[in-house]
Design a protein around this motif. Structure first.
Motif, mmCIF file in Angstrom:
data_model
loop_
_atom_site.group_PDB
_atom_site.id
_atom_site.type_symbol
_atom_site.label_atom_id
_atom_site.label_comp_id
_atom_site.label_asym_id
_atom_site.label_seq_id
_atom_site.Cartn_x
_atom_site.Cartn_y
_atom_site.Cartn_z
ATOM 1 N N PHE A 154 0.690 17.845 0.327
ATOM 2 C CA PHE A 154 -0.375 16.947 0.757
ATOM 3 C C PHE A 154 -0.836 16.157 -0.472
ATOM 4 O O PHE A 154 -0.578 16.553 -1.609
ATOM 5 N N PRO A 155 -1.530 15.039 -0.284
ATOM 6 C CA PRO A 155 -1.893 14.182 -1.421
ATOM 7 C C PRO A 155 -2.767 14.874 -2.456
ATOM 8 O O PRO A 155 -3.703 15.597 -2.118
ATOM 9 N N ARG A 156 -2.422 14.635 -3.723
ATOM 10 C CA ARG A 156 -3.260 15.130 -4.807
ATOM 11 C C ARG A 156 -4.453 14.198 -5.044
ATOM 12 O O ARG A 156 -5.543 14.648 -5.396
ATOM 13 N N ASP A 174 0.800 -1.217 0.000
ATOM 14 C CA ASP A 174 0.000 0.000 0.000
ATOM 15 C C ASP A 174 0.836 1.271 0.000
ATOM 16 O O ASP A 174 0.343 2.348 -0.325
ATOM 17 N N ALA A 175 2.132 1.170 0.347
ATOM 18 C CA ALA A 175 2.982 2.361 0.325
ATOM 19 C C ALA A 175 3.193 2.863 -1.102
ATOM 20 O O ALA A 175 3.217 4.075 -1.353
ATOM 21 N N LEU A 176 3.347 1.941 -2.054
ATOM 22 C CA LEU A 176 3.568 2.344 -3.444
ATOM 23 C C LEU A 176 2.353 3.058 -4.011
ATOM 24 O O LEU A 176 2.487 4.096 -4.670
ATOM 25 N N ILE A 177 1.156 2.537 -3.777
ATOM 26 C CA ILE A 177 -0.026 3.202 -4.330
ATOM 27 C C ILE A 177 -0.290 4.531 -3.633
ATOM 28 O O ILE A 177 -0.836 5.458 -4.241
ATOM 29 N N ALA A 178 0.103 4.637 -2.366
ATOM 30 C CA ALA A 178 -0.020 5.920 -1.674
ATOM 31 C C ALA A 178 0.902 6.958 -2.295
ATOM 32 O O ALA A 178 0.543 8.131 -2.438
ATOM 33 N N LEU A 179 2.107 6.523 -2.680
ATOM 34 C CA LEU A 179 3.061 7.412 -3.354
ATOM 35 C C LEU A 179 2.508 7.873 -4.695
ATOM 36 O O LEU A 179 2.466 9.074 -4.992
ATOM 37 N N VAL A 180 2.076 6.920 -5.510
ATOM 38 C CA VAL A 180 1.603 7.248 -6.858
ATOM 39 C C VAL A 180 0.334 8.088 -6.803
ATOM 40 O O VAL A 180 0.179 9.049 -7.558
ATOM 41 N N GLY A 181 -0.562 7.751 -5.906
ATOM 42 C CA GLY A 181 -1.772 8.544 -5.777
ATOM 43 C C GLY A 181 -1.503 9.918 -5.211
ATOM 44 O O GLY A 181 -2.036 10.920 -5.682
ATOM 45 N N GLY A 182 -0.649 9.971 -4.212
ATOM 46 C CA GLY A 182 -0.370 11.248 -3.561
ATOM 47 C C GLY A 182 0.292 12.261 -4.461
ATOM 48 O O GLY A 182 -0.015 13.455 -4.427
ATOM 49 N N ALA A 192 15.361 17.591 -7.546
ATOM 50 C CA ALA A 192 14.070 18.253 -7.373
ATOM 51 C C ALA A 192 13.022 17.149 -7.299
ATOM 52 O O ALA A 192 12.746 16.475 -8.283
ATOM 53 N N LEU A 193 12.489 16.925 -6.116
ATOM 54 C CA LEU A 193 11.492 15.874 -5.965
ATOM 55 C C LEU A 193 10.425 16.288 -4.983
ATOM 56 O O LEU A 193 10.622 17.197 -4.188
ATOM 57 N N GLU A 194 9.299 15.592 -5.069
ATOM 58 C CA GLU A 194 8.184 15.870 -4.174
ATOM 59 C C GLU A 194 8.094 14.796 -3.096
ATOM 60 O O GLU A 194 8.311 13.609 -3.357
ATOM 61 N N VAL A 195 7.768 15.252 -1.900
ATOM 62 C CA VAL A 195 7.533 14.368 -0.766
ATOM 63 C C VAL A 195 6.086 14.567 -0.340
ATOM 64 O O VAL A 195 5.702 15.664 0.060
ATOM 65 N N VAL A 196 5.291 13.511 -0.456
ATOM 66 C CA VAL A 196 3.878 13.628 -0.100
ATOM 67 C C VAL A 196 3.661 13.091 1.310
ATOM 68 O O VAL A 196 4.168 12.032 1.671
ATOM 69 N N THR A 197 2.939 13.830 2.111
ATOM 70 C CA THR A 197 2.691 13.483 3.509
ATOM 71 C C THR A 197 1.244 13.040 3.666
ATOM 72 O O THR A 197 0.319 13.796 3.366
ATOM 73 N N ILE A 198 1.044 11.811 4.131
ATOM 74 C CA ILE A 198 -0.310 11.306 4.316
ATOM 75 C C ILE A 198 -0.451 10.738 5.730
ATOM 76 O O ILE A 198 0.532 10.330 6.343
ATOM 77 N N GLY A 199 -1.664 10.756 6.236
ATOM 78 C CA GLY A 199 -1.918 10.196 7.549
ATOM 79 C C GLY A 199 -2.436 11.230 8.537
ATOM 80 O O GLY A 199 -2.257 12.442 8.374
ATOM 81 N N SER A 200 -3.059 10.730 9.595
ATOM 82 C CA SER A 200 -3.744 11.584 10.565
ATOM 83 C C SER A 200 -2.820 12.503 11.346
ATOM 84 O O SER A 200 -3.217 13.602 11.748
ATOM 85 N N VAL A 201 -1.578 12.087 11.589
ATOM 86 C CA VAL A 201 -0.666 12.881 12.423
ATOM 87 C C VAL A 201 -0.403 14.251 11.806
ATOM 88 O O VAL A 201 -0.268 15.250 12.518
ATOM 89 N N TRP A 202 -0.359 14.317 10.487
ATOM 90 C CA TRP A 202 -0.041 15.584 9.817
ATOM 91 C C TRP A 202 -1.126 16.632 9.985
ATOM 92 O O TRP A 202 -0.897 17.810 9.731
ATOM 93 N N ARG A 203 -2.312 16.220 10.409
ATOM 94 C CA ARG A 203 -3.417 17.174 10.549
ATOM 95 C C ARG A 203 -3.488 17.792 11.943
ATOM 96 O O ARG A 203 -4.454 18.474 12.283
ATOM 97 N N GLY A 204 -2.477 17.557 12.750
ATOM 98 C CA GLY A 204 -2.463 18.081 14.111
ATOM 99 C C GLY A 204 -2.412 19.598 14.162
ATOM 100 O O GLY A 204 -2.037 20.270 13.197
#
Length: 318
Positions: A299-301, A114-122, A264-276
């Motif tokens: 944040f995820p696209r 699920d980490a790969l699809i989170a990357l591609v989706g994000g 030059a790369l993007e880092v996508v942050t997903i998950g509940s902790v980031w919404r603190g």
């Protein structure tokens, strides 16, 4: 017109995206969990089948009965034995009562974690880094050459640094140390007492041990630490800073392993902790971008199931 399915199977729910070859989402369906490591093979199959069925029932057009590719990004799938089991599930899906004409070839069946699809989706493409921080934590990256690097994801006992679970544990530990006199005074004592309706912080013993709380129940206490930090509590802020340091270190390890330091790369942050409310996302972004100025934290696209559908689509467009 070609049609594909993207499946995101996790510990709490399963999501299916029905997509055409123009990247248009035609239908979306949800069902129960599909982490077979925890719920078993049969329950996993039923959830995946139901999610697909629900996606077709929600489809905005009616002639999407032929599926040319499928990608299943499932939690707990990493070993060769896991992949073989999921392949058997796909065969079973093709023989099920789903109202689908399957046109799958082996090369058009993608099975991944699920980490790969989170990357591609994000991010919207399969290049970059995903920093997933919820109940647990994992950092995963893939470069233009297809090389991947994973850091973390070892579970609440062996890892999950920066996660909600570890933040909550650190918060309770700090509250008890403060109560003992081993730590400076912290508002976490009163915060935990009020939230859990305790007469004394000593009653955490009963809550954590005698009620046999699991990982998710404990992780759900992380917002208490977050709110204390947002209110200026020094001890709580130290806990959040420690979490940020761990996540920056994990992300830096991925960058150093498969990217150049000036990429030059993007880092996508997903998950509940980031919404603190304590601005943990801002702290992480400032720290990682100071170290790697060319990095852009986003944040995820799109959702992970969308990423799974893109990976499926890639197999018929290459």
């Amino acid at each position: 017109m070609s049609y594909v399915l993207g499946i995101d199977g996790g510990g709490s729910k399963t999501v299916c995206i029905l997509m055409d070859d123009l990247r248009q989402v035609l239908g979306r369906g949800e069902a129960g969990p599909s982490n077979y490591q925890s719920i078993g093979r049969e329950a996993t199959f039923q959830s995946i089948q139901s999610a697909i069925q629900n996606a077709f029932e929600a489809a905005i057009i009616t002639n999407t009965d032929k599926i040319d590719a499928i990608c299943l990004g499932l939690a707990g799938v990493g070993r060769a034995a896991d992949i073989e089991l999921v392949k058997d599930l796909v065969k079973e899906l093709q023989n099920s009562k789903l109202p689908i004409v399957w046109a799958l070839q082996p090369a058009n069946i993608v099975i991944c974690n699920d980490a790969l699809i989170a990357l591609v989706g994000g991010i919207g493409q399969p290049v970059g880094i995903v920093v997933a921080v919820g109940t647990g934590s994992i950092v995963f990256g893939q470069n233009h050459q297809g090389y991947t690097k994973r850091v973390g994801g070892w579970g609440y006992i062996l890892g999950d640094e920066g996660s909600a679970y570890k933040i909550a544990i650190a918060g309770m530990n700090a509250a008890l140390k403060s109560y003992d006199g081993r730590e400076i005074l912290t508002s976490l004592i009163e915060a935990f007492q009020q939230h859990l309706d305790l007469e004394s912080i000593e009653d955490l013993i009963e809550v954590v041990y005698r009620r046999e709380w699991g990982v998710k129940q404990i992780a759900a206490l992380a917002p208490i630490v977050d709110l204390a930090a947002a209110s200026g509590d020094e001890v709580a802020n130290n806990i959040i800073d420690d979490a940020v340091k761990e996540l920056v270190k994990a992300t830096s390890t991925v960058i150093d392993a498969i990217f150049s330091s000036d990429s030059a790369l993007e880092v996508v942050t997903i998950g509940s902790v980031w919404r603190g409310r304590c601005k943990i996302h801002d702290r992480f972004t400032a720290s990682i971008c100071k170290k790697f100025p060319e990095v852009k934290v986003i944040f995820p696209r799109y959702e992970p199931a969308y990423g799974a559908a893109l990976l499926a689509l890639q197999t018929i467009q290459n």
